[in-house]
Write a protein that holds these residues in place. Sequence first.
Motif, short mmCIF file in Angstrom:
data_model
loop_
_atom_site.label_atom_id
_atom_site.label_comp_id
_atom_site.label_asym_id
_atom_site.label_seq_id
_atom_site.Cartn_x
_atom_site.Cartn_y
_atom_site.Cartn_z
N THR A 12 54.89 2.19 30.41
CA THR A 12 54.00 1.11 30.82
C THR A 12 54.58 0.40 32.05
O THR A 12 53.87 0.11 33.01
CB THR A 12 53.78 0.11 29.68
OG1 THR A 12 53.18 0.79 28.58
CG2 THR A 12 52.88 -1.04 30.10
N LEU A 16 52.93 -0.14 35.82
CA LEU A 16 52.69 -1.45 36.41
C LEU A 16 53.51 -1.58 37.69
O LEU A 16 54.74 -1.59 37.65
CB LEU A 16 53.07 -2.56 35.42
CG LEU A 16 52.28 -2.59 34.11
CD1 LEU A 16 52.89 -3.60 33.14
CD2 LEU A 16 50.82 -2.91 34.37
N ASP A 21 52.93 -8.38 36.88
CA ASP A 21 52.25 -7.66 35.80
C ASP A 21 53.24 -7.28 34.71
O ASP A 21 52.94 -7.35 33.52
CB ASP A 21 51.55 -6.41 36.33
CG ASP A 21 50.37 -6.73 37.22
OD1 ASP A 21 49.80 -7.84 37.09
OD2 ASP A 21 50.01 -5.88 38.06
N ARG A 22 54.43 -6.87 35.12
CA ARG A 22 55.47 -6.52 34.14
C ARG A 22 55.89 -7.75 33.35
O ARG A 22 56.08 -7.69 32.13
CB ARG A 22 56.67 -5.91 34.85
CG ARG A 22 56.40 -4.53 35.43
CD ARG A 22 57.59 -4.00 36.15
NE ARG A 22 57.34 -2.66 36.66
CZ ARG A 22 58.24 -1.91 37.25
NH1 ARG A 22 59.47 -2.36 37.42
NH2 ARG A 22 57.93 -0.70 37.67
N ARG A 24 54.07 -10.38 32.73
CA ARG A 24 53.00 -10.67 31.76
C ARG A 24 53.06 -9.72 30.57
O ARG A 24 52.81 -10.12 29.43
CB ARG A 24 51.63 -10.57 32.45
CG ARG A 24 51.25 -11.82 33.21
CD ARG A 24 49.78 -11.81 33.63
NE ARG A 24 49.52 -10.88 34.73
CZ ARG A 24 49.72 -11.18 36.01
NH1 ARG A 24 50.18 -12.36 36.35
NH2 ARG A 24 49.44 -10.30 36.95
N HIS A 25 53.41 -8.45 30.84
CA HIS A 25 53.51 -7.48 29.75
C HIS A 25 54.64 -7.86 28.78
O HIS A 25 54.49 -7.74 27.57
CB HIS A 25 53.71 -6.07 30.31
CG HIS A 25 53.71 -5.02 29.25
ND1 HIS A 25 52.62 -4.77 28.44
CD2 HIS A 25 54.68 -4.16 28.84
CE1 HIS A 25 52.92 -3.81 27.58
NE2 HIS A 25 54.16 -3.43 27.81
N GLU A 28 53.32 -10.51 26.64
CA GLU A 28 52.40 -9.94 25.65
C GLU A 28 53.16 -9.28 24.51
O GLU A 28 52.77 -9.40 23.34
CB GLU A 28 51.47 -8.92 26.31
CG GLU A 28 50.43 -9.54 27.21
CD GLU A 28 49.67 -8.49 28.03
OE1 GLU A 28 49.73 -7.29 27.68
OE2 GLU A 28 49.03 -8.88 29.01
#
Length: 136
Positions: A12, A16, A21-22, A24-25, A28
């Motif tokens: 993943t 990204l 984005d990473r 945010r991952h 999450e």
Amino acid sequence: MASPAFEDIAETFDFLDDWEDRYRHVIELGRAMPPMDAALQVPATKVEGCASQVWIMPVIEDGRFDFQGDSDAMIVRGLIAILHALYSGLSLAEVTRVDAHAELARLGLDEHLSSQRSNGLRAMVERIRLLAADAG
């Protein structure tokens, strides 16, 4: 020697492109992690050396390592979730042999975490290694 769960995270992260984005991952992953029972958030399970409040409680069954963990910071909860993916299900001996620095470097975390977060991550890795060594 990464687990399939950690490989999924690494894939993943490869997908990204942007560090935001990473980031945010990672958050999450922390949100998806089950909360640790507040009764286990005691000085004996607290990880020293972290800027945030961090607790790690080992769960060892049939010689396999697992743990519950939590933090008061969402990004740190995400880092705990990544460490859970890295270590969960390994034998006690395997836990002590994981090159966590190399595995986590695959995610680029070392380049994007503040020095305080990096120190905290190292403290969590060291705590996990000690818990596995003590249980073995």
